[in-house]
Scaffold this motif. Sequence first.
Motif, PDB file in Angstrom:
ATOM      1  N   PRO A   2      38.599  27.234  30.417  1.00 38.54           N
ATOM      2  CA  PRO A   2      38.159  26.935  31.314  1.00 38.54           C
ATOM      3  C   PRO A   2      36.948  25.643  31.275  1.00 38.54           C
ATOM      4  CG  PRO A   2      38.855  29.067  30.764  1.00 38.54           C
ATOM      5  CD  PRO A   2      38.436  28.604  29.265  1.00 38.54           C
ATOM      6  N   VAL A   3      37.056  25.204  31.698  1.00 37.27           N
ATOM      7  CA  VAL A   3      35.760  24.160  32.360  1.00 37.27           C
ATOM      8  C   VAL A   3      35.568  24.808  33.900  1.00 37.27           C
ATOM      9  CG1 VAL A   3      34.955  21.567  32.438  1.00 37.27           C
ATOM     10  CG2 VAL A   3      37.348  22.592  30.863  1.00 37.27           C
ATOM     11  N   LEU A   4      34.565  24.597  33.387  1.00 39.42           N
ATOM     12  CA  LEU A   4      33.233  24.771  35.031  1.00 39.42           C
ATOM     13  C   LEU A   4      33.272  23.267  35.376  1.00 39.42           C
ATOM     14  CD1 LEU A   4      32.664  26.593  36.982  1.00 39.42           C
ATOM     15  CD2 LEU A   4      30.219  26.802  35.673  1.00 39.42           C
ATOM     16  N   ASP A   5      33.411  23.040  36.612  1.00 39.57           N
ATOM     17  CA  ASP A   5      32.718  21.904  37.352  1.00 39.57           C
ATOM     18  C   ASP A   5      31.496  22.887  38.576  1.00 39.57           C
ATOM     19  OD1 ASP A   5      32.408  20.264  39.728  1.00 39.57           O
ATOM     20  OD2 ASP A   5      34.434  19.324  39.418  1.00 39.57           O
ATOM     21  N   SER A   6      30.532  23.101  38.038  1.00 45.13           N
ATOM     22  CA  SER A   6      29.013  23.259  38.210  1.00 45.13           C
ATOM     23  C   SER A   6      28.552  22.432  39.692  1.00 45.13           C
ATOM     24  CB  SER A   6      28.284  23.336  37.150  1.00 45.13           C
ATOM     25  OG  SER A   6      27.723  21.859  37.120  1.00 45.13           O
ATOM     26  N   LYS A   7      29.371  21.393  40.008  1.00 41.21           N
ATOM     27  CA  LYS A   7      28.678  21.012  41.473  1.00 41.21           C
ATOM     28  C   LYS A   7      30.104  21.660  42.091  1.00 41.21           C
ATOM     29  CE  LYS A   7      29.695  16.659  40.754  1.00 41.21           C
ATOM     30  NZ  LYS A   7      29.730  16.111  39.317  1.00 41.21           N
ATOM     31  N   LEU A   8      31.145  22.516  42.462  1.00 44.36           N
ATOM     32  CA  LEU A   8      31.908  22.969  42.877  1.00 44.36           C
ATOM     33  C   LEU A   8      31.141  24.563  43.274  1.00 44.36           C
ATOM     34  CD1 LEU A   8      34.590  21.702  42.518  1.00 44.36           C
ATOM     35  CD2 LEU A   8      33.520  20.551  44.398  1.00 44.36           C
ATOM     36  N   CYS A   9      30.785  25.085  41.832  1.00 48.83           N
ATOM     37  CA  CYS A   9      31.114  26.761  41.682  1.00 48.83           C
ATOM     38  C   CYS A   9      29.138  27.072  42.167  1.00 48.83           C
ATOM     39  CB  CYS A   9      30.385  26.220  40.558  1.00 48.83           C
ATOM     40  SG  CYS A   9      30.410  28.770  40.211  1.00 48.83           S
ATOM     41  N   MET A  10      29.465  28.029  43.749  1.00 48.83           N
ATOM     42  CA  MET A  10      29.189  28.664  44.305  1.00 48.83           C
ATOM     43  C   MET A  10      27.930  30.220  43.646  1.00 48.83           C
ATOM     44  SD  MET A  10      31.723  28.553  47.564  1.00 48.83           S
ATOM     45  CE  MET A  10      32.960  29.743  46.704  1.00 48.83           C
ATOM     46  N   LYS A  11      28.549  30.745  42.576  1.00 49.46           N
ATOM     47  CA  LYS A  11      28.390  31.237  41.617  1.00 49.46           C
ATOM     48  C   LYS A  11      28.899  32.729  42.602  1.00 49.46           C
ATOM     49  CE  LYS A  11      24.608  28.921  39.856  1.00 49.46           C
ATOM     50  NZ  LYS A  11      24.637  28.152  40.352  1.00 49.46           N
ATOM     51  N   CYS A  12      29.590  32.555  42.843  1.00 51.22           N
ATOM     52  CA  CYS A  12      30.579  34.368  43.876  1.00 51.22           C
ATOM     53  C   CYS A  12      30.822  35.174  42.539  1.00 51.22           C
ATOM     54  CB  CYS A  12      31.366  33.690  44.580  1.00 51.22           C
ATOM     55  SG  CYS A  12      33.087  32.980  43.981  1.00 51.22           S
ATOM     56  N   PHE A  13      30.975  34.496  41.431  1.00 52.47           N
ATOM     57  CA  PHE A  13      31.852  35.823  40.476  1.00 52.47           C
ATOM     58  C   PHE A  13      32.795  36.272  40.841  1.00 52.47           C
ATOM     59  CE2 PHE A  13      27.209  34.765  39.949  1.00 52.47           C
ATOM     60  CZ  PHE A  13      27.219  33.478  38.145  1.00 52.47           C
ATOM     61  N   ALA A  14      33.399  35.494  41.563  1.00 53.19           N
ATOM     62  CA  ALA A  14      35.238  36.780  42.113  1.00 53.19           C
ATOM     63  C   ALA A  14      35.927  36.335  40.742  1.00 53.19           C
ATOM     64  CB  ALA A  14      35.651  35.538  42.891  1.00 53.19           C
ATOM     65  N   CYS A  15      35.403  35.167  39.739  1.00 54.16           N
ATOM     66  CA  CYS A  15      36.759  34.663  38.607  1.00 54.16           C
ATOM     67  C   CYS A  15      36.197  35.777  37.501  1.00 54.16           C
ATOM     68  CB  CYS A  15      36.018  33.580  38.208  1.00 54.16           C
ATOM     69  SG  CYS A  15      34.218  32.957  37.653  1.00 54.16           S
ATOM     70  N   LEU A  16      34.526  36.576  37.666  1.00 54.45           N
ATOM     71  CA  LEU A  16      34.148  37.448  36.307  1.00 54.45           C
ATOM     72  C   LEU A  16      35.349  38.459  36.594  1.00 54.45           C
ATOM     73  CD1 LEU A  16      30.886  37.912  35.191  1.00 54.45           C
ATOM     74  CD2 LEU A  16      32.463  40.218  35.941  1.00 54.45           C
ATOM     75  N   SER A  17      34.856  38.754  38.183  1.00 51.72           N
ATOM     76  CA  SER A  17      36.300  39.994  37.688  1.00 51.72           C
ATOM     77  C   SER A  17      37.780  40.047  37.573  1.00 51.72           C
ATOM     78  CB  SER A  17      35.388  40.752  39.557  1.00 51.72           C
ATOM     79  OG  SER A  17      35.933  39.860  40.424  1.00 51.72           O
ATOM     80  N   ALA A  18      38.306  38.624  38.302  1.00 50.49           N
ATOM     81  CA  ALA A  18      39.513  38.399  37.721  1.00 50.49           C
ATOM     82  C   ALA A  18      40.219  38.670  36.586  1.00 50.49           C
ATOM     83  CB  ALA A  18      40.250  37.312  38.959  1.00 50.49           C
ATOM     84  N   CYS A  19      39.196  38.392  35.540  1.00 52.72           N
ATOM     85  CA  CYS A  19      39.704  37.835  34.141  1.00 52.72           C
ATOM     86  C   CYS A  19      40.331  39.275  33.299  1.00 52.72           C
ATOM     87  CB  CYS A  19      38.480  37.045  33.659  1.00 52.72           C
ATOM     88  SG  CYS A  19      39.090  37.091  31.866  1.00 52.72           S
ATOM     89  N   PRO A  20      41.502  39.063  32.820  1.00 56.46           N
ATOM     90  CA  PRO A  20      41.934  40.278  32.900  1.00 56.46           C
ATOM     91  C   PRO A  20      41.458  40.503  31.295  1.00 56.46           C
ATOM     92  CG  PRO A  20      43.956  38.627  32.728  1.00 56.46           C
ATOM     93  CD  PRO A  20      43.002  38.115  33.394  1.00 56.46           C
ATOM     94  N   ASN A  21      40.681  39.978  30.702  1.00 59.41           N
ATOM     95  CA  ASN A  21      40.538  39.326  29.506  1.00 59.41           C
ATOM     96  C   ASN A  21      39.208  39.907  29.068  1.00 59.41           C
ATOM     97  OD1 ASN A  21      43.259  38.997  28.325  1.00 59.41           O
ATOM     98  ND2 ASN A  21      43.085  37.317  28.649  1.00 59.41           N
ATOM     99  N   SER A  22      38.316  39.526  30.097  1.00 56.88           N
ATOM    100  CA  SER A  22      36.874  40.066  29.934  1.00 56.88           C
ATOM    101  C   SER A  22      36.047  38.860  29.746  1.00 56.88           C
ATOM    102  CB  SER A  22      36.417  41.419  29.569  1.00 56.88           C
ATOM    103  OG  SER A  22      36.844  42.117  30.255  1.00 56.88           O
ATOM    104  N   ALA A  23      37.018  37.702  29.951  1.00 50.20           N
ATOM    105  CA  ALA A  23      36.259  36.697  28.802  1.00 50.20           C
ATOM    106  C   ALA A  23      35.430  36.065  29.455  1.00 50.20           C
ATOM    107  CB  ALA A  23      36.489  35.781  28.529  1.00 50.20           C
TER     108      ALA A  23
END
Length: 55
Positions: A2-23
């Motif tokens: 995955p590639v992050l666009d840091s200008k768009l990211c609001m650091k909510c970390f919803a992605c962190l808990s959504a990842c099924p592989n703890s990646a």
Amino acid sequence: MPVLDSKLCMKCFACLSACPNSAISESQNGPKFDNKKCKKCGTCAQMCPAGAITV
Ligand code: SF4
Ligand code: SF4
């Protein structure tokens, strides 16, 4: 990998808990992706409310 666009990211970390592989871990600049654990499933990109991740 995955590639992050840091200008768009609001650091909510919803992605962190959504990842099924703890990646995803938290960093000061937003999510940090673990190449070895990521299975490129795209869930993080789908769950991101800001559209900040491209898989
Ligand atoms: S879900 Fe999107 S906006 Fe939230 S931390 Fe992850 S990449 Fe950033
Ligand atoms: S693509 Fe899938 S496995 Fe990779 S970081 Fe995103 S949610 Fe996790």
